[in-house]
Design a protein around this motif. Structure first.
Motif, PDB file in Angstrom:
ATOM      1  N   TYR A  67       0.840  -1.207   0.000  1.00 60.81           N
ATOM      2  CA  TYR A  67       0.000   0.000   0.000  1.00 60.81           C
ATOM      3  C   TYR A  67       0.875   1.257   0.000  1.00 60.81           C
ATOM      4  O   TYR A  67       0.607   2.221  -0.726  1.00 60.81           O
ATOM      5  N   ALA A  68       1.923   1.253   0.836  1.00 57.37           N
ATOM      6  CA  ALA A  68       2.814   2.403   0.906  1.00 57.37           C
ATOM      7  C   ALA A  68       3.507   2.643  -0.433  1.00 57.37           C
ATOM      8  O   ALA A  68       3.714   3.795  -0.844  1.00 57.37           O
ATOM      9  N   LEU A  69       3.860   1.559  -1.133  1.00 52.63           N
ATOM     10  CA  LEU A  69       4.492   1.711  -2.446  1.00 52.63           C
ATOM     11  C   LEU A  69       3.496   2.251  -3.477  1.00 52.63           C
ATOM     12  O   LEU A  69       3.857   3.096  -4.305  1.00 52.63           O
ATOM     13  N   ILE A  70       2.269   1.768  -3.445  1.00 51.09           N
ATOM     14  CA  ILE A  70       1.244   2.296  -4.351  1.00 51.09           C
ATOM     15  C   ILE A  70       0.995   3.763  -4.048  1.00 51.09           C
ATOM     16  O   ILE A  70       0.861   4.594  -4.949  1.00 51.09           O
ATOM     17  N   ARG A  71       0.963   4.115  -2.749  1.00 49.47           N
ATOM     18  CA  ARG A  71       0.774   5.513  -2.352  1.00 49.47           C
ATOM     19  C   ARG A  71       1.899   6.388  -2.916  1.00 49.47           C
ATOM     20  O   ARG A  71       1.678   7.542  -3.298  1.00 49.47           O
ATOM     21  N   ALA A  94      -9.988   5.409   5.077  1.00 48.91           N
ATOM     22  CA  ALA A  94      -9.712   4.851   6.405  1.00 48.91           C
ATOM     23  C   ALA A  94      -8.239   4.547   6.588  1.00 48.91           C
ATOM     24  O   ALA A  94      -7.735   4.497   7.717  1.00 48.91           O
ATOM     25  N   ALA A  95      -7.540   4.341   5.471  1.00 47.98           N
ATOM     26  CA  ALA A  95      -6.104   4.054   5.549  1.00 47.98           C
ATOM     27  C   ALA A  95      -5.259   5.321   5.555  1.00 47.98           C
ATOM     28  O   ALA A  95      -4.045   5.254   5.749  1.00 47.98           O
ATOM     29  N   CYS A  96      -5.883   6.482   5.338  1.00 52.27           N
ATOM     30  CA  CYS A  96      -5.139   7.746   5.282  1.00 52.27           C
ATOM     31  C   CYS A  96      -4.793   8.202   6.697  1.00 52.27           C
ATOM     32  O   CYS A  96      -5.621   8.160   7.605  1.00 52.27           O
ATOM     33  N   HIS A 118      -5.033  12.144   2.538  1.00 57.25           N
ATOM     34  CA  HIS A 118      -6.432  12.433   2.195  1.00 57.25           C
ATOM     35  C   HIS A 118      -6.527  13.131   0.840  1.00 57.25           C
ATOM     36  O   HIS A 118      -7.415  12.818   0.034  1.00 57.25           O
ATOM     37  N   LEU A 119      -5.635  14.080   0.603  1.00 55.16           N
ATOM     38  CA  LEU A 119      -5.640  14.769  -0.680  1.00 55.16           C
ATOM     39  C   LEU A 119      -5.319  13.803  -1.809  1.00 55.16           C
ATOM     40  O   LEU A 119      -5.980  13.819  -2.862  1.00 55.16           O
ATOM     41  N   TRP A 120      -4.340  12.940  -1.599  1.00 55.16           N
ATOM     42  CA  TRP A 120      -3.976  11.959  -2.626  1.00 55.16           C
ATOM     43  C   TRP A 120      -5.144  11.029  -2.930  1.00 55.16           C
ATOM     44  O   TRP A 120      -5.455  10.763  -4.101  1.00 55.16           O
ATOM     45  N   VAL A 170      -7.806  12.969  -4.938  1.00 55.34           N
ATOM     46  CA  VAL A 170      -7.375  13.278  -6.306  1.00 55.34           C
ATOM     47  C   VAL A 170      -7.330  12.001  -7.149  1.00 55.34           C
ATOM     48  O   VAL A 170      -7.723  12.009  -8.328  1.00 55.34           O
ATOM     49  N   CYS A 171      -6.879  10.893  -6.554  1.00 59.38           N
ATOM     50  CA  CYS A 171      -6.852   9.622  -7.295  1.00 59.38           C
ATOM     51  C   CYS A 171      -8.255   9.202  -7.721  1.00 59.38           C
ATOM     52  O   CYS A 171      -8.468   8.758  -8.858  1.00 59.38           O
ATOM     53  N   ILE A 172      -9.192   9.342  -6.812  1.00 61.13           N
ATOM     54  CA  ILE A 172     -10.580   8.970  -7.127  1.00 61.13           C
ATOM     55  C   ILE A 172     -11.115   9.847  -8.245  1.00 61.13           C
ATOM     56  O   ILE A 172     -11.743   9.360  -9.206  1.00 61.13           O
ATOM     57  N   ILE A 173     -10.860  11.143  -8.176  1.00 60.76           N
ATOM     58  CA  ILE A 173     -11.356  12.075  -9.189  1.00 60.76           C
ATOM     59  C   ILE A 173     -10.762  11.755 -10.556  1.00 60.76           C
ATOM     60  O   ILE A 173     -11.479  11.678 -11.562  1.00 60.76           O
ATOM     61  N   CYS A 174      -9.437  11.583 -10.609  1.00 55.68           N
ATOM     62  CA  CYS A 174      -8.776  11.314 -11.892  1.00 55.68           C
ATOM     63  C   CYS A 174      -9.228   9.986 -12.486  1.00 55.68           C
ATOM     64  O   CYS A 174      -9.520   9.888 -13.695  1.00 55.68           O
ATOM     65  N   GLU A 175      -9.287   8.942 -11.657  1.00 53.12           N
ATOM     66  CA  GLU A 175      -9.674   7.624 -12.151  1.00 53.12           C
ATOM     67  C   GLU A 175     -11.102   7.628 -12.677  1.00 53.12           C
ATOM     68  O   GLU A 175     -11.396   7.071 -13.747  1.00 53.12           O
ATOM     69  N   GLU A 176     -11.996   8.277 -11.946  1.00 55.62           N
ATOM     70  CA  GLU A 176     -13.398   8.321 -12.365  1.00 55.62           C
ATOM     71  C   GLU A 176     -13.572   9.117 -13.645  1.00 55.62           C
ATOM     72  O   GLU A 176     -14.341   8.733 -14.532  1.00 55.62           O
TER      73      GLU A 176
END
Length: 776
Positions: free
Chosen positions: A202-206, A301-303, A309-311, A314-320
């Motif tokens: 998870y940390a690497l994906i982050r 929940a993992a943030c 939280h910002l990441w 932003v990831c959700i917005i870009c992916e969607e």
């Protein structure tokens, strides 16, 4: 903070200002303004981080880190906003030309068609770059679920498989889905290893380190997990998108990579992220791989930090956004829409939808201003507020709010974060100016003023002129305020060098010198006592100059460094002389006059000032002449040979004659106050000049009278000159009697007593005619 940090930032600013008309240089990803300041902050942060605990405050370290990251954000988004983008065809146009265009090419076209989406993608990459480096992890595995495998084999050998088919027993199969499918557990060591592995992944994906995550999975003997992570890569095939691929890749037909079935993969990841039977670490990993509104709760929940939280958002917005735009495409082989009709383009509808989407995104991001964090700085930290405003392109509002807080005194200037924060905002203002984004003028002035105070407090005097020069119309006034603050602590050479820096940074050095002298004089007069109504005694013993008096004396230095400001120096010299003579500080006035450059004596304009200055020089010549007579007179009291005494007497007569002539000339030439001055002069200045006459004219007259009377036996004709002096005083043309009226006429009475004494002296030779001496 060390002095080198301020100087390093100033050096970067100086180099950038030399390139202010070159946007490409200012926004260069390696040598531009923001990357250079980011590197300076990083180097300083790394230096302090390695110091012993307690030697550096955690607040200062955190402030440096946050400033470093914010400059990275500015470099990420500002080139996209200021540099002219290349022209790219939209995704639908690509499909009209080539229905087999790979998904990666379509996704890039979608991103290029939306400036806001492009910026969000850049923000996502920036957030990945500043993510903490992932922990080392559990290390390579020596086998696949080694401990569980031993348990399964042991149970099989002992025939306990069927007896242990209960909840909580170990799995009986070793496929990756066995724990979730059967509800059974892994051996404790394997479960601990998998949890630690999922957290590292998870940390690497982050941090955006997809390939490193894949490599760790392979080392952990879990290739299936590596395949799951590899599914995030968008499908690309150079042979279908690049006509020159055959020349670059011999095996171009097999050079495709990425996920051909990303929709199915994404759906699977979403289900895994929402599966309550998986561990929290597993669910967070899958939610990070395929961020979407459905998995947002799991991901958030993992943030832990505000950046997390910002990441996530932003990831959700870009992916969607990319998924929605891909779903709208028609005639795509890889997206399963080949053969479907292409809808007619409606630019107005598309533009309206884009604006609506942007508004929705803005509202979502605005909500992060209240995000609750478990680690790191809170959402209301000034740097987090700054980062959010920069992302939303609200730098004007950001600077105005910060300037307002500064003006209200809401920041603790003694805190370790204050210098760092003020330095950042000051350079942000200057950066925006250089790249043609005009920041609010008033806010810029307040911010730069605050930073100038920080530089002054840090003793960085040589940098003041550079930043004061950025104040525009207020630059001269502000730099003059700094020079005024040097007071008497700086020697003449240091003052001269500080003034010279004004020219080096584009300021009008003459104007700076004049304003500095004016402000210094004003400051001194605010602290100096005003002239009392009673006239001072100028014949008594006087003390040394106080610090405030020294400040007034040295204020003239600023306008005497250069001949171009001599005219102003002349006027200021008169002001200073009027004050010291008006309060009876004659020795200070005399010493001050000797420090002035001789060129002031040759000035003829402005005439009023030149005449006043000439009168002061005339006054001191008279005063010195009288002093020489007194000093020379004392020599005559010593024993001398007859020849020596004769020579002394001759010189004594000459000095007496010179003093008498100089005093007479001063008394009969409207000294300081002419008739025109009385009629048209400035009221305050006229009062000051009259006061000086009232102080010194009676003293000079009485002193000359006393000298003449005392010398009557050596030079008999001097008694006559003493009585003739009374005629000059009484002459209405010269109005000298007006200078005696102060202090209820007591001075006039004192002088008349001396005249009476001289009249009586005329009778010393006998006879009854007291005025006989006037006719002889």
């Amino acid at each position: 903070m060390s002095e080198t940090l301020y100087a390093s930032c100033a050096q970067v600013l100086s180099l950038a200002q030399a390139e202010k008309d070159n946007l490409d240089a200012l926004l260069d990803p390696e040598k531009g303004f923001a990357p250079c300041l980011r590197q300076i902050c990083h180097d300083r942060w790394a230096e302090l981080k390695d110091k012993p605990e307690g030697s550096v405050s955690p607040e200062e370290l955190e402030a440096l880190r946050m400033e470093r990251d914010t400059w990275g954000l500015l470099q990420a988004v500002m080139p996209l906003r200021k540099l002219i983008p290349q022209s790219h065809p939209n995704a639908q146009a690509l499909l009209l030309q080539n229905p087999y265009a790979p998904t990666s090419e379509l996704a890039e076209a979608i991103m290029n068609s939306s400036r806001f989406l492009t910026e969000l993608v850049a923000v996502r990459e920036w957030l990945q770059d500043i993510a903490p480096y992932p922990p080392a992890g559990p290390g390579p595995a020596t086998g696949y679920w080694k401990f569980t495998k031993y348990e399964v084999l042991q149970n099989t050998r002992m025939g306990k498989g069927k007896e242990r088919e209960t909840a909580g027993a170990f799995v009986m199969e070793l496929d990756p889905d066995a724990p979730n499918r059967t509800g059974r557990a892994l051996a404790a060591d394997d479960a601990t290893y998998d949890k630690a592995l999922a957290q590292v992944l998870y940390a690497l994906i982050r941090a955006g380190k997809i390939q490193e995550a894949i490599d760790i999975c392979l080392k952990a003997q879990q290739p299936w997990r590596a395949a799951s992570i590899r599914g995030t890569m968008v499908f690309q095939w150079r042979a279908l998108s690049d006509e020159d691929a055959m020349e670059d890749d011999e095996d171009f037909s097999n050079s495709w990579r990425g996920n051909q079935h990303r929709k199915l993969w994404k759906s699977t990841c979403e289900r895994a992220a929402l599966n309550p039977n998986l561990t929290d670490a597993e669910r967070a990993l899958y939610a990070a791989l395929a961020p979407c509104p459905q998995t947002s709760t799991t991901l958030k929940a993992a943030c832990r930090t505000w950046e997390d939280h910002l990441w996530a958002q932003v990831c959700i917005i870009c992916e969607e956004k990319e998924s929605e735009e891909l779903a709208r495409l028609r005639n795509s082989f890889w997206e399963g829409t080949l053969g479907l009709s292409v809808p007619e383009e409606n630019m107005d509808v598309e533009r309206g939808e884009e604006e609506e989407w942007e508004n929705d995104v803005v509202k979502i991001l605005e909500g992060l201003s209240n995000a609750s964090v478990e680690e790191g700085s809170p959402a209301e930290d000034p740097y987090h507020i700054s980062q959010l405003h920069i992302i939303l392109d609200r730098t004007d509002q950001l600077l105005q709010e910060f300037a307002a807080s500064l003006a209200k005194g809401e920041y603790d200037t003694s805190s370790p974060q204050y210098p760092t924060m003020t330095r950042f905002f000051a350079h942000l203002c200057l950066f925006l100016q250089m790249i043609d984004i005009t920041p609010p003028p008033l806010a810029t002035q307040v911010v730069l003023e605050a930073y100038l105070r920080v530089l002054e407090a840090a003793g960085e005097r040589e940098l003041i002129a550079m930043y004061a020069g950025a104040l525009g119309d207020n630059a001269i006034e502000r730099y003059a305020m700094f020079l005024t603050s040097l007071a008497i602590s700086a020697d003449t050479d240091e003052r001269k060098l500080a003034l010279k820096r004004a020219r080096d940074h584009g300021l009008d050095i003459d104007r700076v010198a004049v304003v500095t002298a004016e402000r210094t004089i004003e400051k001194a007069f605010e602290l100096l006592p005003r002239a009392a109504e009673l006239l001072p005694d100028v014949t008594g013993e006087q003390s040394e100059a106080s610090d405030v008096e020294s400040l007034l004396l040295r204020s003239i230095e600023w306008t005497t460094f250069m001949e171009s400001t001599y005219y102003t120096a002349l006027e200021q010299a008169n002001v200073i002389l009027r004050y010291f003579l008006g309060v009876g500080r004659l020795p200070l006035a005399k010493a001050f006059l000797k420090t002035l450059p001789p060129q002031l004596n040759t000035l003829r304009e402005p005439e009023v000032q030149a005449t006043e200055f000439l009168h002061y020089r005339q006054f001191f010549m008279v005063w010195e002449a009288l002093d020489r007579v007194v000093q020379f007179e004392a020599l005559g009291e010593s024993d001398m040979a007859s020849q020596t005494r004769a020579a002394w007497l001759e010189d004594y007569k000459i000095l007496l004659q010179q003093a008498r002539e100089q005093v007479t000339r001063l008394l009969t030439t409207e000294w300081l106050v002419s008739e025109e001055e009385r009629m048209n002069g400035d009221d305050r200045r006229l009062r000051e000049l009259i006061r000086i006459r009232q102080i010194y004219i009676p003293v000079i007259i009485k002193q000359l009278h006393t000298i003449l009377y005392r010398s009557r036996r050596k030079v008999p004709e001097n008694l006559k000159h003493a009585l003739l002096l009374a005629n000059i005083v009484a002459d209405s043309r010269y109005r000298l009697y007006e200078d005696f009226v102060a202090q209820e006429g007591r001075r006039l009475g004192d002088y008349l007593a001396l005249v009476k004494q001289a009249v009586l002296g005329g009778l010393e030779g006998g006879g009854s005619d007291a005025f006989r001496v006037l006719h002889t």
